[in-house]
Design a protein around this motif. Structure first.
Motif, PDB file in Angstrom:
ATOM      1  N   SER A   4       8.793  16.286 -27.409  1.00 13.91           N
ATOM      2  CA  SER A   4       9.151  16.267 -25.995  1.00 13.91           C
ATOM      3  C   SER A   4      10.339  15.348 -25.727  1.00 13.91           C
ATOM      4  O   SER A   4      10.948  15.413 -24.671  1.00 13.91           O
ATOM      5  CB  SER A   4       7.957  15.839 -25.148  1.00 13.91           C
ATOM      6  OG  SER A   4       7.635  14.495 -25.422  1.00 13.91           O
ATOM      7  N   LYS A   5      10.681  14.478 -26.681  1.00 15.84           N
ATOM      8  CA  LYS A   5      11.791  13.548 -26.500  1.00 15.84           C
ATOM      9  C   LYS A   5      13.093  14.090 -27.099  1.00 15.84           C
ATOM     10  O   LYS A   5      14.127  13.483 -26.956  1.00 15.84           O
ATOM     11  CB  LYS A   5      11.481  12.199 -27.161  1.00 15.84           C
ATOM     12  CG  LYS A   5      10.265  11.513 -26.605  1.00 15.84           C
ATOM     13  CD  LYS A   5      10.517  11.035 -25.199  1.00 15.84           C
ATOM     14  CE  LYS A   5       9.299  10.263 -24.719  1.00 15.84           C
ATOM     15  NZ  LYS A   5       9.339   9.954 -23.337  1.00 15.84           N
ATOM     16  N   THR A   8      17.701  18.566 -25.238  1.00 13.91           N
ATOM     17  CA  THR A   8      17.665  20.017 -25.078  1.00 13.91           C
ATOM     18  C   THR A   8      18.857  20.685 -25.733  1.00 13.91           C
ATOM     19  O   THR A   8      18.838  21.876 -25.955  1.00 13.91           O
ATOM     20  CB  THR A   8      17.635  20.400 -23.586  1.00 13.91           C
ATOM     21  OG1 THR A   8      18.790  19.851 -22.962  1.00 13.91           O
ATOM     22  CG2 THR A   8      16.378  19.914 -22.911  1.00 13.91           C
ATOM     23  N   HIS A  63      21.184  21.871 -15.176  1.00 11.76           N
ATOM     24  CA  HIS A  63      20.871  20.616 -15.865  1.00 11.76           C
ATOM     25  C   HIS A  63      20.988  19.417 -14.940  1.00 11.76           C
ATOM     26  O   HIS A  63      20.240  18.450 -15.087  1.00 11.76           O
ATOM     27  CB  HIS A  63      21.761  20.440 -17.097  1.00 11.76           C
ATOM     28  CG  HIS A  63      21.364  21.329 -18.230  1.00 11.76           C
ATOM     29  ND1 HIS A  63      20.305  21.060 -19.051  1.00 11.76           N
ATOM     30  CD2 HIS A  63      21.865  22.504 -18.651  1.00 11.76           C
ATOM     31  CE1 HIS A  63      20.172  22.019 -19.949  1.00 11.76           C
ATOM     32  NE2 HIS A  63      21.111  22.919 -19.723  1.00 11.76           N
ATOM     33  N   LYS A  66      17.784  19.428 -13.231  1.00 15.20           N
ATOM     34  CA  LYS A  66      16.646  19.699 -14.114  1.00 15.20           C
ATOM     35  C   LYS A  66      15.767  20.806 -13.519  1.00 15.20           C
ATOM     36  O   LYS A  66      14.547  20.663 -13.403  1.00 15.20           O
ATOM     37  CB  LYS A  66      15.825  18.436 -14.356  1.00 15.20           C
ATOM     38  CG  LYS A  66      16.597  17.282 -14.958  1.00 15.20           C
ATOM     39  CD  LYS A  66      16.899  17.480 -16.402  1.00 15.20           C
ATOM     40  CE  LYS A  66      15.774  16.965 -17.254  1.00 15.20           C
ATOM     41  NZ  LYS A  66      16.046  17.047 -18.665  1.00 15.20           N
ATOM     42  N   GLU A  93       8.408  22.016 -18.516  1.00 13.53           N
ATOM     43  CA  GLU A  93       8.260  20.919 -17.556  1.00 13.53           C
ATOM     44  C   GLU A  93       7.983  19.591 -18.262  1.00 13.53           C
ATOM     45  O   GLU A  93       8.351  18.542 -17.750  1.00 13.53           O
ATOM     46  CB  GLU A  93       7.191  21.254 -16.525  1.00 13.53           C
ATOM     47  CG  GLU A  93       7.683  22.311 -15.543  1.00 13.53           C
ATOM     48  CD  GLU A  93       6.727  22.639 -14.411  1.00 13.53           C
ATOM     49  OE1 GLU A  93       5.514  22.311 -14.527  1.00 13.53           O
ATOM     50  OE2 GLU A  93       7.185  23.238 -13.431  1.00 13.53           O
ATOM     51  N   ARG A  95       9.547  18.571 -20.630  1.00 14.44           N
ATOM     52  CA  ARG A  95      10.888  18.082 -20.965  1.00 14.44           C
ATOM     53  C   ARG A  95      11.645  17.616 -19.727  1.00 14.44           C
ATOM     54  O   ARG A  95      12.837  17.379 -19.772  1.00 14.44           O
ATOM     55  CB  ARG A  95      11.667  19.152 -21.702  1.00 14.44           C
ATOM     56  CG  ARG A  95      11.092  19.434 -23.071  1.00 14.44           C
ATOM     57  CD  ARG A  95      11.803  20.583 -23.746  1.00 14.44           C
ATOM     58  NE  ARG A  95      11.252  20.789 -25.052  1.00 14.44           N
ATOM     59  CZ  ARG A  95      11.721  20.249 -26.175  1.00 14.44           C
ATOM     60  NH1 ARG A  95      12.776  19.478 -26.129  1.00 14.44           N
ATOM     61  NH2 ARG A  95      11.143  20.474 -27.315  1.00 14.44           N
ATOM     62  N   GLY A  96      10.941  17.527 -18.599  1.00 15.35           N
ATOM     63  CA  GLY A  96      11.541  16.975 -17.394  1.00 15.35           C
ATOM     64  C   GLY A  96      12.100  17.992 -16.417  1.00 15.35           C
ATOM     65  O   GLY A  96      12.648  17.626 -15.384  1.00 15.35           O
ATOM     66  N   ARG A  98      11.826  21.308 -13.764  1.00 17.18           N
ATOM     67  CA  ARG A  98      10.932  21.989 -12.823  1.00 17.18           C
ATOM     68  C   ARG A  98      11.210  23.473 -13.002  1.00 17.18           C
ATOM     69  O   ARG A  98      12.365  23.893 -13.028  1.00 17.18           O
ATOM     70  CB  ARG A  98      11.259  21.537 -11.397  1.00 17.18           C
ATOM     71  CG  ARG A  98      10.673  22.412 -10.318  1.00 17.18           C
ATOM     72  CD  ARG A  98       9.268  21.955  -9.937  1.00 17.18           C
ATOM     73  NE  ARG A  98       8.889  22.564  -8.670  1.00 17.18           N
ATOM     74  CZ  ARG A  98       8.181  23.686  -8.592  1.00 17.18           C
ATOM     75  NH1 ARG A  98       7.773  24.305  -9.677  1.00 17.18           N
ATOM     76  NH2 ARG A  98       7.862  24.189  -7.417  1.00 17.18           N
ATOM     77  N   ARG A 125      15.076  18.286  -5.100  1.00 14.33           N
ATOM     78  CA  ARG A 125      15.208  17.544  -6.353  1.00 14.33           C
ATOM     79  C   ARG A 125      16.401  16.599  -6.318  1.00 14.33           C
ATOM     80  O   ARG A 125      16.898  16.182  -7.350  1.00 14.33           O
ATOM     81  CB  ARG A 125      15.313  18.496  -7.534  1.00 14.33           C
ATOM     82  CG  ARG A 125      14.015  19.266  -7.727  1.00 14.33           C
ATOM     83  CD  ARG A 125      13.965  20.043  -8.999  1.00 14.33           C
ATOM     84  NE  ARG A 125      14.096  19.253 -10.199  1.00 14.33           N
ATOM     85  CZ  ARG A 125      13.120  18.554 -10.782  1.00 14.33           C
ATOM     86  NH1 ARG A 125      11.937  18.509 -10.226  1.00 14.33           N
ATOM     87  NH2 ARG A 125      13.343  17.899 -11.898  1.00 14.33           N
TER      88      ARG A 125
END
Length: 163
Positions: A4-5, A8, A63, A66, A93, A95-96, A98, A125
Motif C-alpha cells: 500500500s506504500k 502509483t 492525481h 486523488k 482507496e 492507496r489514498g 477516492r 476533496r
C-alpha cells in the motif's frame, strides 16, 4: 516495502502495455467522458485515462485530488462482479484515492449530471494547505508579541485580550 506504500507510478511494462491497449479499445461511454475530462476541461483539473494504480487500471484518475472515476458496463452488475468491484475499490482507496462509479448508461444519457457529480466530488476533496511546524511556531510567536500602536504604546494581539 508495504504494497500500500508503493508509489502509483511504478508500473510493470506488461501493465503499461495493457493500459495502452485499453486506451485504444475504449467504450463509447469512456470516449464520451474522456472528451469532457481531457485538457483540464472540468474545473481546470487534469485527468488521465486508463491509469495503472497498484494491480488495477482505473478508467480515469485525477492525481491532484486523488480521485478515481470508474465507468461500469452491464457486466459489473452481477453479484460476483459487484464483490470484485468492491475489492478493487477498497484496494485503490487503500492507496489514498477516492473511487466513484457511474454506469455507462448514466454517462450516455446524463453526461452533464455525471460531470456535475465529479465536479462536486473534486470540490469536496479540496486540499487544505497546512503550515509546517516551524511556520506554525513563528505565527504563534508573532501573535504573542506586543505590537506598537500609532500612539507609540504597546498593545497585545486582540486574540490575547481576555479581560
Amino acid at each position: 516495502m508495504d504494497d500500500s506504500k508503493q508509489p502509483t507510478w511504478k508500473v510493470s511494462p506488461s501493465q503499461r502495455r495493457h493500459a495502452r491497449e485499453l486506451r485504444k479499445k475504449s467504450t463509447d461511454a469512456e470516449r464520451l467522458m474522456w472528451g469532457a475530462l481531457r485538457d483540464k476541461q472540468l474545473d481546470g483539473f487534469s485527468f488521465k485515462r486508463q491509469v495503472p494504480i497498484g494491480p488495477f487500471i482505473a478508467d480515469f484518475a485525477c492525481h491532484a485530488k486523488k480521485l478515481v472515476v470508474e465507468l461500469d458496463g452491464g457486466q459489473h452488475y452481477s453479484d460476483d462482479a459487484e464483490r470484485a468491484d468492491a475489492g478493487r475499490t477498497a484496494a485503490i482507496e487503500a492507496r489514498g484515492f477516492r473511487v466513484i462509479r457511474f454506469s455507462n448508461a448514466d454517462v450516455m444519457s446524463n453526461r452533464d449530471g455525471v460531470l456535475q457529480s465529479i465536479a462536486t466530488e473534486l470540490a469536496a476533496r479540496a486540499l487544505t494547505p497546512t503550515l509546517s511546524r516551524k511556520r506554525e511556531r513563528e505565527r504563534a510567536e508573532r501573535a504573542d508579541k506586543p505590537r506598537l500602536t500609532q500612539t507609540g504604546s504597546t498593545q497585545r494581539s486582540s486574540s490575547d485580550d481576555s479581560d
